[in-house]
Design a protein around this motif. Structure first.
Motif, short mmCIF file in Angstrom:
data_model
loop_
_atom_site.label_atom_id
_atom_site.label_comp_id
_atom_site.label_asym_id
_atom_site.label_seq_id
_atom_site.Cartn_x
_atom_site.Cartn_y
_atom_site.Cartn_z
N ALA A 190 -33.30 25.15 -23.46
CA ALA A 190 -34.64 25.74 -23.46
C ALA A 190 -35.47 25.16 -22.31
O ALA A 190 -35.40 23.96 -22.04
N THR A 191 -36.24 26.01 -21.67
CA THR A 191 -37.04 25.59 -20.51
C THR A 191 -37.98 24.45 -20.86
O THR A 191 -38.08 23.48 -20.10
N ASP A 192 -38.65 24.51 -22.01
CA ASP A 192 -39.58 23.45 -22.38
C ASP A 192 -38.87 22.15 -22.70
O ASP A 192 -39.36 21.06 -22.38
N ALA A 193 -37.69 22.22 -23.30
CA ALA A 193 -36.92 21.00 -23.60
C ALA A 193 -36.46 20.34 -22.30
O ALA A 193 -36.49 19.11 -22.17
N PHE A 194 -36.03 21.14 -21.33
CA PHE A 194 -35.61 20.57 -20.06
C PHE A 194 -36.80 19.96 -19.32
O PHE A 194 -36.68 18.89 -18.73
N ALA A 195 -37.94 20.63 -19.37
CA ALA A 195 -39.15 20.09 -18.73
C ALA A 195 -39.53 18.75 -19.35
O ALA A 195 -39.92 17.81 -18.64
N ALA A 196 -39.40 18.63 -20.67
CA ALA A 196 -39.70 17.36 -21.35
C ALA A 196 -38.71 16.28 -20.92
O ALA A 196 -39.09 15.12 -20.73
N TYR A 197 -37.45 16.64 -20.78
CA TYR A 197 -36.42 15.70 -20.33
C TYR A 197 -36.73 15.20 -18.91
O TYR A 197 -36.70 14.00 -18.65
N VAL A 198 -37.08 16.11 -18.02
CA VAL A 198 -37.43 15.75 -16.65
C VAL A 198 -38.66 14.82 -16.65
O VAL A 198 -38.68 13.81 -15.94
N ALA A 199 -39.65 15.14 -17.45
CA ALA A 199 -40.85 14.30 -17.54
C ALA A 199 -40.50 12.90 -18.04
O ALA A 199 -41.02 11.89 -17.53
N ARG A 200 -39.60 12.82 -19.02
CA ARG A 200 -39.17 11.52 -19.54
C ARG A 200 -38.48 10.71 -18.46
O ARG A 200 -38.76 9.51 -18.27
N LEU A 201 -37.58 11.32 -17.72
CA LEU A 201 -36.89 10.61 -16.63
C LEU A 201 -37.89 10.11 -15.58
O LEU A 201 -37.75 9.00 -15.08
N ASN A 202 -38.87 10.93 -15.28
CA ASN A 202 -39.85 10.55 -14.26
C ASN A 202 -40.84 9.49 -14.76
O ASN A 202 -41.50 8.85 -13.94
N ALA A 203 -40.91 9.28 -16.07
CA ALA A 203 -41.76 8.23 -16.64
C ALA A 203 -41.02 6.90 -16.78
O ALA A 203 -41.64 5.86 -16.99
N GLU A 204 -39.70 6.92 -16.66
CA GLU A 204 -38.89 5.72 -16.88
C GLU A 204 -39.25 4.51 -16.00
O GLU A 204 -39.09 3.38 -16.42
N PRO A 205 -39.74 4.68 -14.77
CA PRO A 205 -40.09 3.50 -13.97
C PRO A 205 -41.28 2.71 -14.52
O PRO A 205 -41.44 1.54 -14.19
N LEU A 206 -42.10 3.35 -15.32
CA LEU A 206 -43.31 2.70 -15.81
C LEU A 206 -42.97 1.69 -16.90
O LEU A 206 -42.30 2.03 -17.87
N PRO A 207 -43.44 0.46 -16.77
CA PRO A 207 -43.12 -0.57 -17.77
C PRO A 207 -43.56 -0.20 -19.18
O PRO A 207 -42.92 -0.57 -20.15
N GLU A 208 -44.66 0.56 -19.31
CA GLU A 208 -45.19 0.90 -20.63
C GLU A 208 -44.48 2.06 -21.31
O GLU A 208 -44.75 2.38 -22.46
N THR A 209 -43.55 2.71 -20.60
CA THR A 209 -42.83 3.83 -21.19
C THR A 209 -41.93 3.35 -22.31
O THR A 209 -41.12 2.43 -22.11
N PRO A 210 -42.04 3.95 -23.51
CA PRO A 210 -41.13 3.57 -24.60
C PRO A 210 -39.69 3.91 -24.22
O PRO A 210 -39.43 4.94 -23.61
#
Length: 180
Positions: free
Chosen positions: A50-70
């Motif tokens: 699903a387009t929205d699920a993939f967009a959420a996955y991409v957003a999660r990957l792009n947040a991974e560098p941030l120390p505060e990301t769960p």
């Protein structure tokens, strides 16, 4: 011309096809400790269709560098880049910002995968060379890169990029590569 980019929704269809190639190779089993293996176990291809699920996955990957990301226990901040050629996903490389005990023994700072249909074209070497300067910018020098003892292709990539073998542990060859 292939380029290293941060994860993007622009390659959705091609990414799904690449994940199918990885799964056909047997990736995603309980012994596959790579990011591809983790994603196949946790999300599967179906979970990214699903387009929205993939967009959420991409957003999660792009947040991974941030120390505060769960993140799951044992995971550290990391930066992922994808090698793409227009709309075509060719591979991925991940830089872990620090080492846990497990990463020091087996996983290393850097992990990469090239989809089967794009292998043997220099993509892994290109990704590894390009990520080294990014690692240097984060204060990582040298970077630890590992590969399975029987993975001759990855061994050649690491050695061609300046990797110096330290030892073999738990079925992994452990190399240190200068980033400067």
């Amino acid at each position: 011309m292939p380029e290293l980019v941060r994860p993007t929704t622009d390659v959705h269809a091609s990414f799904l096809a690449a994940m199918a190639e990885f799964r056909e190779e047997g990736r995603g089993g309980p012994d596959d400790r790579s990011q591809i293996g983790h994603d196949l176990r946790q999300l599967g291809i179906e979970g990214l269709t699903a387009t929205d699920a993939f967009a959420a996955y991409v957003a999660r990957l792009n947040a991974e560098p941030l120390p505060e990301t769960p993140r799951p226990e044992g995971f550290v901040p990391s930066t992922t880049f994808w090698l793409v050629d227009g709309p075509e996903f060719l591979g991925r490389i991940q830089l872990r910002h620090r080492l846990t005990e497990w990463l020091r023994d087996v996983g290393g700072h850097i992990g990469y995968d090239v989809r089967k249909s794009a292998r043997r074209r220099g993509h892994a070497s290109r990704m590894l060379r390009e990520i080294l300067s990014y690692a240097h910018g984060l204060g990582i020098d040298p970077a630890l890169v590992t590969c399975d003892v029987d993975n001759l292709g990855s061994r050649r990539v690491i050695e061609a990029c300046g990797g110096v073998l330290e030892d073999v542990r738990a079925g992994k060859r452990r190399y240190w590569i200068p980033t400067a």
